[in-house]
Scaffold this active site. Structure first.
Site, mmCIF file in Angstrom:
data_model
loop_
_atom_site.group_PDB
_atom_site.id
_atom_site.type_symbol
_atom_site.label_atom_id
_atom_site.label_comp_id
_atom_site.label_asym_id
_atom_site.label_seq_id
_atom_site.Cartn_x
_atom_site.Cartn_y
_atom_site.Cartn_z
ATOM 1 N N LYS A 13 69.865 -9.771 38.706
ATOM 2 C CA LYS A 13 68.916 -8.680 38.428
ATOM 3 C C LYS A 13 68.226 -8.232 39.722
ATOM 4 O O LYS A 13 68.155 -7.041 40.012
ATOM 5 C CB LYS A 13 67.839 -9.133 37.416
ATOM 6 C CG LYS A 13 68.375 -9.645 36.102
ATOM 7 C CD LYS A 13 67.258 -10.069 35.159
ATOM 8 C CE LYS A 13 66.444 -11.247 35.631
ATOM 9 N NZ LYS A 13 67.177 -12.525 35.687
ATOM 10 N N ARG A 88 60.417 -9.903 28.750
ATOM 11 C CA ARG A 88 61.117 -11.164 28.517
ATOM 12 C C ARG A 88 60.847 -11.730 27.140
ATOM 13 O O ARG A 88 61.339 -12.809 26.818
ATOM 14 C CB ARG A 88 60.623 -12.170 29.541
ATOM 15 C CG ARG A 88 61.584 -12.398 30.688
ATOM 16 C CD ARG A 88 60.872 -13.382 31.559
ATOM 17 N NE ARG A 88 61.688 -14.205 32.366
ATOM 18 C CZ ARG A 88 61.988 -13.925 33.637
ATOM 19 N NH1 ARG A 88 61.658 -12.807 34.183
ATOM 20 N NH2 ARG A 88 62.656 -14.811 34.328
ATOM 21 N N ARG A 127 70.644 -19.863 46.663
ATOM 22 C CA ARG A 127 69.913 -18.633 46.994
ATOM 23 C C ARG A 127 68.822 -18.858 48.051
ATOM 24 O O ARG A 127 68.148 -19.876 48.061
ATOM 25 C CB ARG A 127 69.254 -18.123 45.708
ATOM 26 C CG ARG A 127 68.271 -17.010 45.935
ATOM 27 C CD ARG A 127 67.888 -16.339 44.683
ATOM 28 N NE ARG A 127 67.198 -17.212 43.742
ATOM 29 C CZ ARG A 127 66.829 -16.825 42.528
ATOM 30 N NH1 ARG A 127 67.105 -15.608 42.112
ATOM 31 N NH2 ARG A 127 66.207 -17.650 41.726
ATOM 32 N N ARG A 161 62.963 -20.612 46.918
ATOM 33 C CA ARG A 161 61.955 -20.672 45.859
ATOM 34 C C ARG A 161 61.746 -22.089 45.339
ATOM 35 O O ARG A 161 62.701 -22.847 45.186
ATOM 36 C CB ARG A 161 62.383 -19.775 44.693
ATOM 37 C CG ARG A 161 61.904 -18.359 44.852
ATOM 38 C CD ARG A 161 62.549 -17.418 43.901
ATOM 39 N NE ARG A 161 62.470 -17.815 42.508
ATOM 40 C CZ ARG A 161 62.916 -17.054 41.507
ATOM 41 N NH1 ARG A 161 63.443 -15.868 41.777
ATOM 42 N NH2 ARG A 161 62.835 -17.463 40.261
ATOM 43 N N ARG A 172 64.560 -22.871 32.649
ATOM 44 C CA ARG A 172 64.490 -21.401 32.643
ATOM 45 C C ARG A 172 65.586 -20.821 31.743
ATOM 46 O O ARG A 172 65.371 -19.833 31.050
ATOM 47 C CB ARG A 172 64.602 -20.862 34.076
ATOM 48 C CG ARG A 172 63.308 -21.056 34.855
ATOM 49 C CD ARG A 172 63.500 -21.078 36.347
ATOM 50 N NE ARG A 172 64.084 -19.884 36.903
ATOM 51 C CZ ARG A 172 64.635 -19.819 38.116
ATOM 52 N NH1 ARG A 172 64.685 -20.900 38.884
ATOM 53 N NH2 ARG A 172 65.123 -18.685 38.553
HETATM 54 P P1 AP5 Z 1 69.462 -12.755 41.948
HETATM 55 O O1 AP5 Z 1 69.720 -11.296 42.083
HETATM 56 O O2 AP5 Z 1 68.383 -13.353 42.788
HETATM 57 O O3 AP5 Z 1 69.292 -13.139 40.404
HETATM 58 P P2 AP5 Z 1 68.143 -12.800 39.363
HETATM 59 O O4 AP5 Z 1 68.807 -12.408 38.092
HETATM 60 O O5 AP5 Z 1 67.142 -11.864 39.951
HETATM 61 O O6 AP5 Z 1 67.570 -14.266 39.191
HETATM 62 P P3 AP5 Z 1 66.091 -14.845 39.173
HETATM 63 O O7 AP5 Z 1 66.252 -16.346 39.309
HETATM 64 O O8 AP5 Z 1 65.203 -14.183 40.168
HETATM 65 O O9 AP5 Z 1 65.660 -14.508 37.762
HETATM 66 P P4 AP5 Z 1 64.603 -15.208 36.939
HETATM 67 O O10 AP5 Z 1 64.645 -14.318 35.782
HETATM 68 O O11 AP5 Z 1 64.774 -16.651 36.677
HETATM 69 O O12 AP5 Z 1 63.342 -15.241 37.925
HETATM 70 P P5 AP5 Z 1 62.034 -14.358 38.000
HETATM 71 O O13 AP5 Z 1 61.648 -14.265 39.425
HETATM 72 O O14 AP5 Z 1 62.186 -13.107 37.217
HETATM 73 O O15 AP5 Z 1 70.846 -13.526 42.242
HETATM 74 C C1 AP5 Z 1 70.888 -14.937 42.318
HETATM 75 C C2 AP5 Z 1 71.762 -15.353 43.525
HETATM 76 O O16 AP5 Z 1 73.131 -14.980 43.276
HETATM 77 C C3 AP5 Z 1 71.375 -14.663 44.834
HETATM 78 O O17 AP5 Z 1 71.507 -15.594 45.887
HETATM 79 C C4 AP5 Z 1 72.397 -13.510 44.974
HETATM 80 O O18 AP5 Z 1 72.683 -13.248 46.343
HETATM 81 C C5 AP5 Z 1 73.612 -14.064 44.241
HETATM 82 N N1 AP5 Z 1 74.325 -13.027 43.499
HETATM 83 C C6 AP5 Z 1 73.798 -11.964 42.806
HETATM 84 N N2 AP5 Z 1 74.778 -11.240 42.222
HETATM 85 C C7 AP5 Z 1 75.954 -11.873 42.529
HETATM 86 C C8 AP5 Z 1 77.336 -11.601 42.228
HETATM 87 N N3 AP5 Z 1 77.694 -10.547 41.465
HETATM 88 N N4 AP5 Z 1 78.270 -12.460 42.695
HETATM 89 C C9 AP5 Z 1 77.916 -13.542 43.473
HETATM 90 N N5 AP5 Z 1 76.624 -13.830 43.798
HETATM 91 C C10 AP5 Z 1 75.666 -13.012 43.337
HETATM 92 O O19 AP5 Z 1 60.985 -15.265 37.199
HETATM 93 C C11 AP5 Z 1 60.521 -16.512 37.714
HETATM 94 C C12 AP5 Z 1 59.456 -17.077 36.778
HETATM 95 O O20 AP5 Z 1 58.339 -16.164 36.682
HETATM 96 C C13 AP5 Z 1 59.898 -17.279 35.322
HETATM 97 O O21 AP5 Z 1 60.549 -18.526 35.151
HETATM 98 C C14 AP5 Z 1 58.542 -17.185 34.582
HETATM 99 O O22 AP5 Z 1 57.816 -18.374 34.677
HETATM 100 C C15 AP5 Z 1 57.809 -16.108 35.359
HETATM 101 N N6 AP5 Z 1 58.014 -14.741 34.800
HETATM 102 C C16 AP5 Z 1 58.590 -13.688 35.445
HETATM 103 N N7 AP5 Z 1 58.602 -12.587 34.650
HETATM 104 C C17 AP5 Z 1 58.023 -12.962 33.475
HETATM 105 C C18 AP5 Z 1 57.763 -12.276 32.255
HETATM 106 N N8 AP5 Z 1 58.114 -10.986 32.069
HETATM 107 N N9 AP5 Z 1 57.162 -12.965 31.249
HETATM 108 C C19 AP5 Z 1 56.804 -14.252 31.410
HETATM 109 N N10 AP5 Z 1 57.027 -14.972 32.532
HETATM 110 C C20 AP5 Z 1 57.630 -14.328 33.570
#
Ligand code: AP5
Ligand code: ZN
Length: 217
Positions: A13, A88, A127, A161, A172
């Protein structure tokens, strides 16, 4: 245009939202990035969110809805934005709809990136990102063009991270299955959801996403 990017942790994402911002001028709004900034700056929101994030659990709805309400009201969001990691829960999706309809707007499209669990763990544990501009990288799948130098801003400092360890990733993923997966049904029922195979290369996903969204260079 208002786009919701969905998919489990590590689905890509953030990678695609950042690209949509750089190539198509749609502001990337990542609740994860906003919450991590709040934790770093030790704000009231950050102090509340930290324990949930460290455990891999979701931060309470009212906290993230408040952050998004404030951020989307800013002027740079007028031409559209990409929501990365929000909504979410179904309650967050409903709050978003209510907030947008007050402004005469609505979600135009939701895109789900699908990826198997084994691939997600591999992606997340490999990552890292630029400490200065936040550009995301991967040990195997997306290295900087020049080793140790950020492609986007030239910085030589990188960071990983705190929640990117295997145990927290499993938590997660469980939170995603239980609380976030129902949001797919919410957008599906409205006819707004497109599914893209997130196991394909970053470029292939990007092309399919641009086609689905009807955006061109
Ligand atoms: P990346 O693009 O970083 O993946 P992502 O889907 O953004 O993953 P996240 O881990 O950031 O998502 P998340 O939902 O767990 O975390 P968030 O920060 O939102 O890609 C991952 C890796 O793969 C990278 O190294 C990239 O280079 C590689 N890659 C990408 N595409 C690829 C491909 N096609 N092929 C190969 N490699 C690839 O949330 C963190 C925490 O915040 C949550 O756990 C929660 O506690 C809180 N939080 C955030 N939003 C909310 C909400 N709305 N409500 C409640 N709590 C929330
Ligand atoms: Zn950088």
């Amino acid at each position: 245009m208002i786009i919701v990017l969905m998919g489990p942790p590590g689905a890509g994402k953030g990678t695609q939202a950042s690209r949509l911002e750089q190539q198509h001028g749609l502001v990337q709004l990542s609740t994860g990035d906003m919450l991590r900034a709040a934790v770093r700056n030790e704000t009231a929101v950050g102090l509340e969110a930290k324990s949930y994030m460290d455990a891999g659990d979701l931060v309470p709805d009212q906290v993230v809805v408040g952050i998004i309400a404030e951020r989307t009201a800013k002027q740079d969001c007028e031409n559209g934005f990409v929501l990365d990691g929000f909504p979410r829960t179904v309650a967050q999706a409903e709050a978003l709809d209510a907030m947008l309809s007050e402004r005469g707007a609505q979600v135009d499209q939701a895109v789900e990136l699908t990826v198997s669990e084994e691939a997600l763990v591999e992606r997340i544990t490999g990552r890292f990102s630029c400490a200065k501009c936040g550009e995301g990288y991967h040990d195997q799948f997306k290295r900087p063009a020049q080793a140790g130098v950020c492609d986007r801003c030239g910085s030589t400092e990188f960071t990983r991270r705190a929640d990117d360890n295997e145990q927290t990733v499993r938590e997660r993923l469980a939170a995603y299955r239980q609380k976030t997966a129902p949001v797919l049904g919410y957008y599906g029922a409205k006819g707004l959801l497109t599914e893209i195979d997130g196991l394909q290369s970053i470029d292939t996903v990007a092309h399919q996403m641009d086609d689905a969204l009807g955006v061109t260079n």
